[in-house]
Motif scaffolding. Structure first.
Motif, PDB file in Angstrom:
ATOM      1  N   GLY A  18       0.767  -1.303   0.092  1.00  0.00           N
ATOM      2  CA  GLY A  18      -0.031  -0.043   0.163  1.00  0.00           C
ATOM      3  C   GLY A  18       0.855   1.321   0.011  1.00  0.00           C
ATOM      4  O   GLY A  18       0.571   2.250  -0.796  1.00  0.00           O
ATOM      5  N   ALA A  19       1.896   1.303   0.887  1.00  0.00           N
ATOM      6  CA  ALA A  19       2.564   2.733   1.048  1.00  0.00           C
ATOM      7  C   ALA A  19       3.702   2.551  -0.298  1.00  0.00           C
ATOM      8  O   ALA A  19       4.301   3.654  -0.426  1.00  0.00           O
ATOM      9  N   GLY A  20       3.852   1.481  -0.818  1.00  0.00           N
ATOM     10  CA  GLY A  20       4.967   1.518  -1.705  1.00  0.00           C
ATOM     11  C   GLY A  20       6.418   1.648  -1.383  1.00  0.00           C
ATOM     12  O   GLY A  20       7.168   2.320  -1.773  1.00  0.00           O
ATOM     13  N   THR A  21       6.733   0.911  -0.085  1.00  0.00           N
ATOM     14  CA  THR A  21       7.970   1.460   0.407  1.00  0.00           C
ATOM     15  C   THR A  21       8.689  -0.137   0.834  1.00  0.00           C
ATOM     16  O   THR A  21       7.967  -1.179   0.937  1.00  0.00           O
ATOM     17  N   VAL A  22       9.673  -0.060   0.895  1.00  0.00           N
ATOM     18  CA  VAL A  22      10.498  -1.334   1.264  1.00  0.00           C
ATOM     19  C   VAL A  22      11.912  -1.034   2.193  1.00  0.00           C
ATOM     20  O   VAL A  22      12.307  -0.065   1.715  1.00  0.00           O
ATOM     21  N   ARG A  23      12.048  -1.858   3.168  1.00  0.00           N
ATOM     22  CA  ARG A  23      13.550  -1.717   3.747  1.00  0.00           C
ATOM     23  C   ARG A  23      14.408  -2.049   2.583  1.00  0.00           C
ATOM     24  O   ARG A  23      14.627  -2.956   2.165  1.00  0.00           O
ATOM     25  N   ARG A  24      15.636  -0.975   2.702  1.00  0.00           N
ATOM     26  CA  ARG A  24      16.774  -1.015   1.793  1.00  0.00           C
ATOM     27  C   ARG A  24      17.519  -2.430   2.253  1.00  0.00           C
ATOM     28  O   ARG A  24      18.157  -2.867   1.158  1.00  0.00           O
TER      29      ARG A  24
END
Length: 263
Positions: free
Chosen positions: A191-197
């Motif tokens: 949903g947020a379009g984020t991911v832990r690097r």
């Protein structure tokens, strides 16, 4: 169908169990087939696919993608059919990972972790220098869609500038967007379009699912619609980045023109 500009010529919440003990990781060895796709290589390294990467049938890959990252079976079946198209045998019913190195099918120029075919025939091998450029666009502990899009577009610009045979055809261009979309879907918050690097770096650099970093597969099935939506978000951010560069008078590529590609 949406249109994006790229400089050219022409793959949520986390909530499932850790893998069974039988899913331990083992690096590939001599004689093992591997592909340009780090996800499939990781599945072979973990034993979801045959470790030698050979003679993969439909049920094998569909089960593997569902068990490892919760891709739904229709999406996995589509991928299987695309993989079969790279096998140089009529009416093939199985493929090996090395078949996927066929250019401009699933493999494409401007990869996030591989050099273009023009520079190296070894599309099955991770390239630290190429990935160093990719990760340079991720300055924060959490990668956003915008940063992911910047890395994707940056690799396209570099390949376009340095590779005299550079091409992203009608298969390669969506595959380039999907390469970015898939790591967000598989390892991040959909949903947020984020991911832990750190998850993404661990995955690419080791071709290993990042269980030891606390990752667990999505609690809901990931579908072709998720891929299309995330690819669209990456494409939209690429459009925005190109537009901002143009407004600032920054030349995206002085050697080759911008042309339109459809997603």
């Amino acid at each position: 169908m949406r249109t994006i500009l790229v400089p050219v010529l022409t793959f949520a919440g986390f909530c499932s169990a850790f893998p069974e003990p039988s899913r331990g990781w083992r690096a590939s060895g001599p004689g093992d087939a591997r592909s340009p796709c780090p996800l499939l290589n990781a599945l072979a390294n973990h034993g979801y696919l045959p470790h030698d990467g050979r003679d993969i049938e439909r049920d094998t890959i569909v089960d593997a993608l569902e068990d490892a990252v919760n891709l739904d079976r229709p999406w996995s079946d589509i991928f299987f059919q695309e993989a079969l198209s790279t096998v140089p045998v009529a009416n093939a019913t199985r493929f090996s990972l090395h078949h996927l190195s066929q250019q401009n099918a699933i493999e494409h120029d401007a990869s996030l972790s591989r050099p273009d075919v023009f520079f190296s025939p070894h599309q099955d091998v991770f390239d630290p220098a190429v990935f160093a450029e990719t990760r340079s666009y991720w300055p924060d502990p959490v990668i956003t869609v915008r940063q992911a899009a910047a890395a994707c577009a940056g690799r396209v610009r570099t390949a376009n500038r340095t590779n005299p045979a550079f091409e992203l055809n009608r298969a390669g261009a969506p595959a380039s967007l999907a390469e970015t979309a898939v790591y967000i879907l598989a390892f991040g918050d959909v949903g947020a379009g984020t991911v832990r690097r750190e998850l993404v770096e661990h995955f690419f650099e080791n071709e290993r699912l990042p269980f030891e970093l606390g990752w667990e597969k999505s609690k809901f099935a990931l579908t072709q619609k998720h891929l299309e939506d995330m690819s669209g978000r990456v494409a939209a951010e690429s459009d925005a980045l190109l537009g901002e560069a143009a407004k600032m008078g920054i030349s995206i590529d002085a050697q080759r023109p911008l042309v339109r590609l459809e997603l």
